[in-house]
Design a protein around this motif. Structure first.
Motif, PDB file in Angstrom:
ATOM      1  N   ILE A   1       0.753   3.287   9.385  1.00 58.28           N
ATOM      2  CA  ILE A   1      -0.648   3.318   8.933  1.00 58.28           C
ATOM      3  C   ILE A   1      -0.654   2.717   7.545  1.00 58.28           C
ATOM      4  O   ILE A   1      -0.096   3.305   6.605  1.00 58.28           O
ATOM      5  CB  ILE A   1      -1.185   4.761   8.912  1.00 58.28           C
ATOM      6  N   HIS A   2      -1.237   1.538   7.426  1.00 55.52           N
ATOM      7  CA  HIS A   2      -1.216   0.873   6.119  1.00 55.52           C
ATOM      8  C   HIS A   2      -2.283   1.464   5.203  1.00 55.52           C
ATOM      9  O   HIS A   2      -2.006   1.818   4.061  1.00 55.52           O
ATOM     10  CB  HIS A   2      -1.418  -0.635   6.308  1.00 55.52           C
ATOM     11  N   SER A   3      -3.507   1.567   5.733  1.00 56.79           N
ATOM     12  CA  SER A   3      -4.589   2.085   4.896  1.00 56.79           C
ATOM     13  C   SER A   3      -5.624   2.769   5.776  1.00 56.79           C
ATOM     14  O   SER A   3      -5.870   2.339   6.899  1.00 56.79           O
ATOM     15  CB  SER A   3      -5.250   0.926   4.140  1.00 56.79           C
ATOM     16  N   LYS A   4      -6.235   3.845   5.232  1.00 58.02           N
ATOM     17  CA  LYS A   4      -7.343   4.517   5.950  1.00 58.02           C
ATOM     18  C   LYS A   4      -8.600   4.500   5.080  1.00 58.02           C
ATOM     19  O   LYS A   4      -9.484   5.315   5.281  1.00 58.02           O
ATOM     20  CB  LYS A   4      -6.951   5.963   6.255  1.00 58.02           C
ATOM     21  N   GLN A   5      -8.635   3.585   4.114  1.00 57.96           N
ATOM     22  CA  GLN A   5      -9.768   3.598   3.187  1.00 57.96           C
ATOM     23  C   GLN A   5     -11.105   3.420   3.889  1.00 57.96           C
ATOM     24  O   GLN A   5     -12.096   4.006   3.497  1.00 57.96           O
ATOM     25  CB  GLN A   5      -9.611   2.475   2.162  1.00 57.96           C
ATOM     26  N   LEU A   6     -11.151   2.594   4.917  1.00 56.15           N
ATOM     27  CA  LEU A   6     -12.436   2.307   5.552  1.00 56.15           C
ATOM     28  C   LEU A   6     -12.663   3.126   6.813  1.00 56.15           C
ATOM     29  O   LEU A   6     -13.724   3.055   7.424  1.00 56.15           O
ATOM     30  CB  LEU A   6     -12.539   0.814   5.886  1.00 56.15           C
ATOM     31  N   GLY A   7     -11.658   3.882   7.233  1.00 47.46           N
ATOM     32  CA  GLY A   7     -11.805   4.673   8.456  1.00 47.46           C
ATOM     33  C   GLY A   7     -10.447   4.888   9.090  1.00 47.46           C
ATOM     34  O   GLY A   7      -9.413   4.548   8.513  1.00 47.46           O
ATOM     35  N   PRO A   8     -10.445   5.460  10.302  1.00 43.45           N
ATOM     36  CA  PRO A   8      -9.165   5.683  10.968  1.00 43.45           C
ATOM     37  C   PRO A   8      -8.443   4.361  11.186  1.00 43.45           C
ATOM     38  O   PRO A   8      -9.075   3.318  11.369  1.00 43.45           O
ATOM     39  CB  PRO A   8      -9.559   6.322  12.302  1.00 43.45           C
ATOM     40  N   ALA A   9      -7.128   4.411  11.138  1.00 46.50           N
ATOM     41  CA  ALA A   9      -6.331   3.187  11.311  1.00 46.50           C
ATOM     42  C   ALA A   9      -6.317   2.821  12.797  1.00 46.50           C
ATOM     43  O   ALA A   9      -5.758   3.544  13.613  1.00 46.50           O
ATOM     44  CB  ALA A   9      -4.920   3.428  10.803  1.00 46.50           C
ATOM     45  N   VAL A  10      -6.970   1.711  13.112  1.00 41.90           N
ATOM     46  CA  VAL A  10      -7.033   1.261  14.511  1.00 41.90           C
ATOM     47  C   VAL A  10      -6.078   0.084  14.677  1.00 41.90           C
ATOM     48  O   VAL A  10      -6.064  -0.835  13.850  1.00 41.90           O
ATOM     49  CB  VAL A  10      -8.467   0.815  14.872  1.00 41.90           C
ATOM     50  N   GLY A  11      -5.291   0.115  15.724  1.00 38.55           N
ATOM     51  CA  GLY A  11      -4.398  -1.024  15.966  1.00 38.55           C
ATOM     52  C   GLY A  11      -3.633  -0.855  17.265  1.00 38.55           C
ATOM     53  O   GLY A  11      -3.443   0.259  17.755  1.00 38.55           O
TER      54      GLY A  11
ATOM     55  N   PRO B   1      -8.482  -0.213  -4.972  1.00 38.05           N
ATOM     56  CA  PRO B   1      -7.439  -1.239  -4.830  1.00 38.05           C
ATOM     57  C   PRO B   1      -6.299  -0.743  -3.956  1.00 38.05           C
ATOM     58  O   PRO B   1      -5.988   0.447  -3.955  1.00 38.05           O
ATOM     59  CB  PRO B   1      -6.936  -1.454  -6.262  1.00 38.05           C
ATOM     60  N   LEU B   2      -5.676  -1.662  -3.233  1.00 42.38           N
ATOM     61  CA  LEU B   2      -4.470  -1.315  -2.484  1.00 42.38           C
ATOM     62  C   LEU B   2      -3.313  -1.271  -3.472  1.00 42.38           C
ATOM     63  O   LEU B   2      -3.292  -2.059  -4.419  1.00 42.38           O
ATOM     64  CB  LEU B   2      -4.190  -2.378  -1.422  1.00 42.38           C
ATOM     65  N   PRO B   3      -2.340  -0.411  -3.249  1.00 48.27           N
ATOM     66  CA  PRO B   3      -1.225  -0.332  -4.202  1.00 48.27           C
ATOM     67  C   PRO B   3      -0.559  -1.679  -4.432  1.00 48.27           C
ATOM     68  O   PRO B   3      -0.199  -2.019  -5.534  1.00 48.27           O
ATOM     69  CB  PRO B   3      -0.252   0.643  -3.531  1.00 48.27           C
ATOM     70  N   GLU B   4      -0.456  -2.487  -3.349  1.00 48.48           N
ATOM     71  CA  GLU B   4       0.245  -3.766  -3.500  1.00 48.48           C
ATOM     72  C   GLU B   4      -0.689  -4.876  -3.954  1.00 48.48           C
ATOM     73  O   GLU B   4      -0.254  -5.988  -4.212  1.00 48.48           O
ATOM     74  CB  GLU B   4       0.834  -4.170  -2.157  1.00 48.48           C
ATOM     75  N   ASN B   5      -1.986  -4.589  -3.971  1.00 46.84           N
ATOM     76  CA  ASN B   5      -2.970  -5.622  -4.261  1.00 46.84           C
ATOM     77  C   ASN B   5      -3.721  -5.307  -5.543  1.00 46.84           C
ATOM     78  O   ASN B   5      -4.887  -5.596  -5.667  1.00 46.84           O
ATOM     79  CB  ASN B   5      -4.004  -5.686  -3.133  1.00 46.84           C
ATOM     80  N   ASP B   6      -3.005  -4.646  -6.478  1.00 50.59           N
ATOM     81  CA  ASP B   6      -3.741  -4.140  -7.616  1.00 50.59           C
ATOM     82  C   ASP B   6      -3.879  -5.158  -8.741  1.00 50.59           C
ATOM     83  O   ASP B   6      -4.435  -4.866  -9.769  1.00 50.59           O
ATOM     84  CB  ASP B   6      -3.117  -2.828  -8.120  1.00 50.59           C
ATOM     85  N   LYS B   7      -3.390  -6.380  -8.519  1.00 50.25           N
ATOM     86  CA  LYS B   7      -3.594  -7.407  -9.543  1.00 50.25           C
ATOM     87  C   LYS B   7      -4.844  -8.204  -9.192  1.00 50.25           C
ATOM     88  O   LYS B   7      -5.036  -8.552  -8.032  1.00 50.25           O
ATOM     89  CB  LYS B   7      -2.400  -8.339  -9.574  1.00 50.25           C
ATOM     90  N   SER B   8      -5.657  -8.483 -10.176  1.00 51.06           N
ATOM     91  CA  SER B   8      -6.866  -9.242  -9.886  1.00 51.06           C
ATOM     92  C   SER B   8      -6.500 -10.715  -9.701  1.00 51.06           C
ATOM     93  O   SER B   8      -5.440 -11.171 -10.130  1.00 51.06           O
ATOM     94  CB  SER B   8      -7.861  -9.108 -11.033  1.00 51.06           C
ATOM     95  N   GLU B   9      -7.420 -11.441  -9.075  1.00 51.91           N
ATOM     96  CA  GLU B   9      -7.210 -12.867  -8.852  1.00 51.91           C
ATOM     97  C   GLU B   9      -6.982 -13.579 -10.195  1.00 51.91           C
ATOM     98  O   GLU B   9      -6.081 -14.404 -10.330  1.00 51.91           O
ATOM     99  CB  GLU B   9      -8.446 -13.426  -8.136  1.00 51.91           C
ATOM    100  N   ALA B  10      -7.783 -13.213 -11.201  1.00 49.79           N
ATOM    101  CA  ALA B  10      -7.673 -13.888 -12.495  1.00 49.79           C
ATOM    102  C   ALA B  10      -6.294 -13.639 -13.111  1.00 49.79           C
ATOM    103  O   ALA B  10      -5.644 -14.555 -13.619  1.00 49.79           O
ATOM    104  CB  ALA B  10      -8.760 -13.371 -13.422  1.00 49.79           C
ATOM    105  N   GLU B  11      -5.832 -12.374 -13.024  1.00 56.50           N
ATOM    106  CA  GLU B  11      -4.511 -12.037 -13.585  1.00 56.50           C
ATOM    107  C   GLU B  11      -3.422 -12.866 -12.913  1.00 56.50           C
ATOM    108  O   GLU B  11      -2.536 -13.399 -13.563  1.00 56.50           O
ATOM    109  CB  GLU B  11      -4.190 -10.567 -13.311  1.00 56.50           C
ATOM    110  N   LEU B  12      -3.513 -12.946 -11.568  1.00 59.72           N
ATOM    111  CA  LEU B  12      -2.472 -13.652 -10.847  1.00 59.72           C
ATOM    112  C   LEU B  12      -2.490 -15.138 -11.151  1.00 59.72           C
ATOM    113  O   LEU B  12      -1.454 -15.775 -11.289  1.00 59.72           O
ATOM    114  CB  LEU B  12      -2.621 -13.424  -9.329  1.00 59.72           C
ATOM    115  N   ARG B  13      -3.727 -15.668 -11.248  1.00 59.79           N
ATOM    116  CA  ARG B  13      -3.808 -17.099 -11.561  1.00 59.79           C
ATOM    117  C   ARG B  13      -3.261 -17.367 -12.956  1.00 59.79           C
ATOM    118  O   ARG B  13      -2.573 -18.338 -13.205  1.00 59.79           O
ATOM    119  CB  ARG B  13      -5.250 -17.579 -11.453  1.00 59.79           C
ATOM    120  N   GLY B  14      -3.560 -16.422 -13.866  1.00 58.21           N
ATOM    121  CA  GLY B  14      -3.067 -16.560 -15.224  1.00 58.21           C
ATOM    122  C   GLY B  14      -1.540 -16.530 -15.266  1.00 58.21           C
ATOM    123  O   GLY B  14      -0.903 -17.249 -16.036  1.00 58.21           O
TER     124      GLY B  14
END
Ligand code: NAD
Length: 361
Positions: A31-41, A346-359
């Motif tokens: 189960i990667h994330s349940k932020q939006l609801g039950p994990a369906v897959g 934010p997702l734990p692995e996705n916690d960098k913003s686009e601007a930060e990453l581009r920078g």
């Protein structure tokens, strides 16, 4: 039944492993994330050579499901299960019941569905032990999701072609190399042929190859060569991991747009494709047609609303490839950012913003 559960495991909400000697079940639910609801897959059954391969598949596929549902605006989290075993020889009622018991233990955090190696009939057997199964409500006649997936991919191909060819999305005279002529690949080939494309196709299953040749006029290419054909669009519709450090330098295409899940062998392949100047339409964005259509069917949506929901896949792919071109970032990364924008936190692995990453780049 012995179950080992890890909570908050390396960016994943929950990972559970089960072993049940009497039935022979050896399975993993990620189960990667349940932020939006039950994990369906879906539940994939495959004779993995090693348990580590099965774990990696479950982890990558469940993460993709989080992004797929979030990007498509569906109220689902991301999950996936894998059963280690050969579906033709090792799938028994006892094993499916044990899988149902395993799903039940997670009390609705994960909702199971069919995937490669499992069928709607298997889900009925699993449903004898748990109610956390999609598609078992007999009052709803569910259609095969593959045509909807194929149509979404077709619209995504047009968006990718428009990006690569100065805004012109016409497929007339374009060459498309299609790997895999199964449930999705066949329907996709039909749309492409109807749009006037020249379709090269390959399938390791001779029956699927000859059906596409005889019914649609698909031009046969050997499975070893299909990825490397000179073409305008490469459409991987067979298995994952086909875009890799070794295959990417040999591609002769302007656009990659297909249904297969996890097409990139590694995250770094996103940048490798970008540096080759190829427009890549991320798999979880372009192949969401099936789950989008099932959700709308189950909501009782009208045919017009279902068509509108599918059409939005093309719009989303267009937005992704355009934003990727503007920001000089791989389109898979951009699609992950766009999906993460639809999540409440934010997702734990996705916690960098686009601007930060581009920078940082
Ligand atoms: P499928 O099993 O019906 O078709 C896959 C086809 O690929 C088969 O005919 C198989 O023989 C062929 N194949 C396998 N290895 C090959 C190779 N090396 N070269 C050429 N052909 C090869 O599966 P499908 O339902 O059409 O799904 C295709 C892909 O799309 C899968 O990766 C699946 O996970 C993904 N996907 C499918 C759906 C859906 O609605 N069916 C939705 C989302 C994603």
């Amino acid at each position: 039944m012995s179950i080992l559960t890890f909570n908050n495991f390396n960016g994943y909400d929950q990972v559970a492993l089960v072993r049940n000697e009497p039935s022979g079940l050896c399975a993993i639910i990620a189960i990667h994330s349940k932020q939006l609801g039950p994990a369906v897959g879906g539940c994939r059954m495959f004779p993995y050579g090693a348990e580590a391969d099965a774990l990696q598949d479950a982890l990558r596929l469940s993460r993709g499901m989080t992004f797929k549902s979030a990007l498509a605006g569906l109220p689902f989290g991301g999950g996936k299960s894998v059963i280690i075993g050969d579906p033709r020889r090792e799938k028994t009622t006892e094993l499916l019941h044990a899988m149902g018991d395993f799903v039940e233990q997670l009390r609705g955090s994960y909702i199971i569905a069919e995937d490669s190696g499992t069928s709607p009939d298997d889900m009925q057997v699993i449903a004898e032990r748990t109610s956390f199964v999609t598609g078992i409500d007999e009052s709803i006649v569910r259609e095969d999701p593959s045509p909807a997936t194929a149509y979404g991919v077709f619209l995504g191909i047009k968006a990718g072609v428009a990006q690569a060819f100065d805004g012109n999305d016409a497929l007339l005279g374009k060459t498309v190399a299609l790997q895999g002529l199964g449930h999705v690949g066949y329907h996709l080939a039909r749309h492409l042929v109807e749009a006037g494309a020249r379709v090269l196709g390959s399938d390791i299953n001779p029956a699927n190859q000859s059906r596409a040749e005889h019914e649609l006029g698909v031009i046969p290419v050997s499975p070893d060569d299909i990825l490397f054909q000179p073409c305008d669009v490469l459409a991987p519709c067979a298995m994952g991991g086909v875009l890799s450090e070794s295959s990417i330098p040999k591609l002769k295409t302007r656009v990659i747009a297909g249904a297969a899940n996890n097409q990139l062998a590694a995250d770094s392949d996103d940048e490798r494709i970008r540096q080759r100047g190829i427009v890549y339409c991320p798999d979880f964005a372009i192949n969401a047609g099936g789950i989008v259509d099932i959700y709308h069917q189950e909501q009782g949506a009208s045919p017009e609303d279902r068509a509108r929901a599918l059409a939005s896949i093309g719009d989303r792919v267009a937005a992704i490839v355009n934003r990727a071109a503007q920001s000089a970032v791989g389109s898979q990364r951009v699609a992950e950012w766009m999906a993460a924008e639809n999540l409440p936190a934010p997702l734990p692995e996705n916690d960098k913003s686009e601007a930060e990453l581009r920078g940082a780049a």
